[in-house]
Every structure is written in C-alpha cells, then in structure tokens.
Motif scaffolding. Sequence first.
Motif, PDB file in Angstrom:
ATOM      1  N   SER A 198       0.834  -1.210   0.000  1.00  0.00           N
ATOM      2  CA  SER A 198       0.000   0.000   0.000  1.00  0.00           C
ATOM      3  C   SER A 198       0.864   1.254   0.000  1.00  0.00           C
ATOM      4  O   SER A 198       0.582   2.224  -0.723  1.00  0.00           O
ATOM      5  N   GLN A 199       1.919   1.256   0.810  1.00  0.00           N
ATOM      6  CA  GLN A 199       2.809   2.411   0.827  1.00  0.00           C
ATOM      7  C   GLN A 199       3.529   2.572  -0.510  1.00  0.00           C
ATOM      8  O   GLN A 199       3.754   3.702  -0.975  1.00  0.00           O
ATOM      9  N   ALA A 200       3.898   1.461  -1.140  1.00  0.00           N
ATOM     10  CA  ALA A 200       4.528   1.547  -2.455  1.00  0.00           C
ATOM     11  C   ALA A 200       3.569   2.112  -3.493  1.00  0.00           C
ATOM     12  O   ALA A 200       3.978   2.848  -4.399  1.00  0.00           O
ATOM     13  N   ALA A 201       2.284   1.776  -3.368  1.00  0.00           N
ATOM     14  CA  ALA A 201       1.287   2.340  -4.287  1.00  0.00           C
ATOM     15  C   ALA A 201       1.161   3.843  -4.093  1.00  0.00           C
ATOM     16  O   ALA A 201       0.999   4.598  -5.069  1.00  0.00           O
ATOM     17  N   GLN A 215       9.555   3.852  -9.045  1.00  0.00           N
ATOM     18  CA  GLN A 215       8.510   3.511  -8.086  1.00  0.00           C
ATOM     19  C   GLN A 215       7.618   2.391  -8.608  1.00  0.00           C
ATOM     20  O   GLN A 215       7.082   1.608  -7.822  1.00  0.00           O
ATOM     21  N   ARG A 216       7.471   2.296  -9.916  1.00  0.00           N
ATOM     22  CA  ARG A 216       6.707   1.179 -10.470  1.00  0.00           C
ATOM     23  C   ARG A 216       7.434  -0.146 -10.220  1.00  0.00           C
ATOM     24  O   ARG A 216       6.788  -1.172  -9.961  1.00  0.00           O
ATOM     25  N   ILE A 217       8.758  -0.115 -10.301  1.00  0.00           N
ATOM     26  CA  ILE A 217       9.522  -1.316  -9.968  1.00  0.00           C
ATOM     27  C   ILE A 217       9.339  -1.680  -8.507  1.00  0.00           C
ATOM     28  O   ILE A 217       9.128  -2.851  -8.156  1.00  0.00           O
ATOM     29  N   ALA A 218       9.402  -0.666  -7.631  1.00  0.00           N
ATOM     30  CA  ALA A 218       9.232  -0.925  -6.202  1.00  0.00           C
ATOM     31  C   ALA A 218       7.836  -1.470  -5.902  1.00  0.00           C
ATOM     32  O   ALA A 218       7.675  -2.370  -5.064  1.00  0.00           O
ATOM     33  N   LEU A 219       6.822  -0.943  -6.573  1.00  0.00           N
ATOM     34  CA  LEU A 219       5.465  -1.435  -6.364  1.00  0.00           C
ATOM     35  C   LEU A 219       5.330  -2.879  -6.819  1.00  0.00           C
ATOM     36  O   LEU A 219       4.671  -3.695  -6.150  1.00  0.00           O
ATOM     37  N   THR A 279       8.019  -7.388 -12.929  1.00  0.00           N
ATOM     38  CA  THR A 279       9.091  -6.544 -12.391  1.00  0.00           C
ATOM     39  C   THR A 279      10.234  -6.429 -13.392  1.00  0.00           C
ATOM     40  O   THR A 279      10.812  -5.346 -13.573  1.00  0.00           O
ATOM     41  N   GLU A 280      10.589  -7.528 -14.044  1.00  0.00           N
ATOM     42  CA  GLU A 280      11.614  -7.466 -15.084  1.00  0.00           C
ATOM     43  C   GLU A 280      11.192  -6.537 -16.219  1.00  0.00           C
ATOM     44  O   GLU A 280      12.008  -5.781 -16.760  1.00  0.00           O
ATOM     45  N   GLN A 281       9.923  -6.581 -16.559  1.00  0.00           N
ATOM     46  CA  GLN A 281       9.422  -5.676 -17.598  1.00  0.00           C
ATOM     47  C   GLN A 281       9.543  -4.229 -17.149  1.00  0.00           C
ATOM     48  O   GLN A 281       9.943  -3.355 -17.933  1.00  0.00           O
TER      49      GLN A 281
END
Length: 480
Positions: free
Chosen positions: A146-149, A288-292, A375-377
């Motif tokens: 949730s925090q990553a989002a 941040q998309r990677i982290a999410l 995540t690789e993408q």
Amino acid sequence: MKLRNLFSAGRALALAGLLAGPAARAQQPRELPQLPRPLTLPQALQVAQDNYPALRSRQAALRAAQADVRTNRATFLPQVTAQAQMLNATVNQVRGAYVPGVVPSESGSVKATGPDGRTNFSSLGALVIEWPAVTFGRYRADESRSQAAVSAAQADLDQARFEYQAQVADAYLMALAGEKAVALQRANLARALALATVIKAGTRSGIRPGIDSATANAEVARARLQVLAARQQARAQRTRLAGLLGQPTQEVQLDSMAFYTHLPQTAAGPPAGDTARANNPLLRAYSQRIALSDAQTKLYTANKRPSLNLLASTWGRGSGVHDATDDKGNFVIDSSPGAGLPFKAYDYMAGATLTWRLTELVHSGRAAQAQRIRTEQARADYDQQALQLATQLQNARLQVELAQQTALAAPAQLAAARQAYTAARARYDAGLDNLLVLTQATEVLNRAETDQALATNNLWRAVLLQGAASGSLGGLLGQL
C-alpha cells in the motif's frame, strides 16, 4: 389567433427553461478564476497546476492510494460483529443432515410424535470478536504494498506536473516570441510610414520622382501585411498557452519583454550517473513502479503462510419450546411472544484457530512468479527511459551550445544592419542613392532585428529543453 399561439409557445419555453435550469447548471464546469494580468511565467505554471484536469486527476489518484492505505490497515483490526434476531417459525424437525443455503434452519426440536403446524417465537443475540493476531508477515507485506502504491502515485503526479510545467514554459516562451514579432513588425511599419511621409512631401514638391512615392506605398502595404501575419501567429500562441492553462476562452496578457533584455546563463549540466537518475521525475516514476511490483511479489509470497485468528463470542437465546415434555414425550410449546422472546440461556466461548490453505501454496507461488516477470518488464522500461533521457540530454546540450553561439553573434549582425540603414537613409535624404538601396537596407534591418529576437528566444528555449531533459527547471526559473 397566431399571437395567442405565440404567447402559449413562449410560456412553454419559459416553463421548460425553469425545469431544465437546475440540470443545466449542474452540468456546467466549475468556474475558473481570472488569469492574472499581466501573467508571469511562475504565475502561469501555478495556474496550470491548479486548473488543468489531467493534474487534478493525478492528485485524485494519489488521495485514493492514501485512502487505500487506511483501508488495508483497517482489515487487520479486530472484527466485531453484533447480531440480533426474532423469529416466529414452525417447530417441525426431522432427523438427518442437509446442506444449508437456500433452506433456512428450523426452530425447535425433534418431537416424539409426528410433525404438526404449530409455531413459536424465538430470539437470538450474539457478539463475536475475531482478530487475525498473527499473519506471519502478511500484514507487513500488505502495508508495504500500500505504501509503495502511494509512492508510485506521488511519483506519477510529480512526473505529470514536471512534464506539464515544461510544456507551459515552452508555450509561454513561444507566446513571448509572437508578441516580440508583433512589436518588431510594428516598428518596421512605423519606419515605412515615416519614410513614406517624407517621400510624399518630396514628390509633391518635385524633389523626388513619383515612382518613389509608389514604391513607398508598396512598402507600407507590405509592412502592414507583416504586422497582420505576426498578430495572427501571436494570437495562435496565446490561445495555445491559454488552453494549457485550462482557460482557453480567456485572453492572455503576457508579463513583459524582460526575456529579451538579457541572455540566460547556461549551466554546465546536471550531475551524471545515479544522482541525475534519482532527481529526474520521469525516472523516479518508473523506479517507483519497480518498487510497487516488488512489493506485490512479496505480498503474493506472504499469502503462502498460515494465519492465526483469535476468536471470542458470547450469545443468548430464547425460545417458546419449554425444556419439559408432556406425558407423550413431546416438548411443551408456548406460541406467545412473551414466552419465546426473552433470553433463557447464555453462552460464551474463546479460542484460536490456525488456518493454512495448502492449495494457496500453488496459487500464490505462480502469482509471485508472474509478478517477478512484470518486475523485469518494469526494469526494462526504466532502462529504456534512462537511455532516451540520456540521448535527449546530450542533444539539449548541443542545442544550448549552438543557441548560445547564435545569440552572441546576433548583436553584431544587428549593429551592422542599423549602421547600414542609417547610412542608406542619410544618402537617400542627400540624394546620393535611390530608394531601392534604402528599401534593401530596411529589409536587412528588419531581418536582423527578427534574427536577434529569435536567437534570444531560442537560447531561453534551449535552456528549458536542457532542464526538461535533466529533470529540473530550476536553471530556468531561478533566472526570472
């Protein structure tokens, strides 16, 4: 007859307007404030940030992600359930099992004699508390996701705001260029009018030939056309700027021509490597998309683990079926509400349940594997954007160098053109040259003035391009 029909139609239209008024007002967009007059570039950036729908959409997405954090936290709080019911039902029971669902559970007990149609009242009140006390990491994984989002939504907002600020700043500079072009063409028209006045006076006195007067009139007409063309271009640029500000119907009045009084300072460029990547809003959004995606993978992995729930409950029940039986072995049934509604028995329980869905091991494992591929993408997309930004930054640096060299060379051209115009005007007034030489000198001066303004504006835009590629507009805005 026709007049009465006209009045009737008028009343019908008025009534329809009154009925449609609230709906029409409800569909109107929100009223926007008036643009500052004059409008500076920092003011334009602030107005765009406040009014443009795309940015408000990203802000709403951020608030929604923050609300999701609070929602996810609430799911791990103790669940308290209160229930109360009152029924009037038959007491027929038969021995045997059935699958609950469509058929409700019966009230009463099994009787020794056959079934009958009598009814009784029954009541139930219960309070149940259930708490997922131990989730073996699932709560923290869900909290992290949730925090990553939220971080991803904030990064998307920062990226959209930065890109939009760059667009607004470029539109502002283009609108300034249009205004400067109008001013230069007006000055050119003033020179043509002043020269035409002198030539006409000389023609009437016989000092100048008549062809000079006709040529001067043609130059005045051409100068007027150039003013009209410059006004059209300037209006188009102001309309584009007003549209980016979210107020396309308002007339934009720009601050001043202060941009043309000095050249901007050109920095050596932003720091290279990881520092530049960390400061770029676009790359931060992709990061941040990677982290999410990583946080979602961890949540899928945590779903494989069991959960320990603490459970406590207390309840009371009342029934019109008495505990005593008659001489035939049947329970005594009292069908009155006073016999069935008051609670007669009270119970409670407390305990813990350990739940482990073994099939979730397969489901969550495959979901985690698919999320790792996503995540690789996301990492590949990040690398692609970093490569494009590095190319854009190198191109922006070259543009700044070229624009700076042009802007530094333009004043020499303008000074020479002014000197040539002054000399040609003096020679023409003295009768040493013809009007064709003076007309050519005027065109050279007008072109030099235009090139000077264009070179200055291009240098400001090149600095803006470099800031947009590096991820910071501070180098531009700090000089205003």
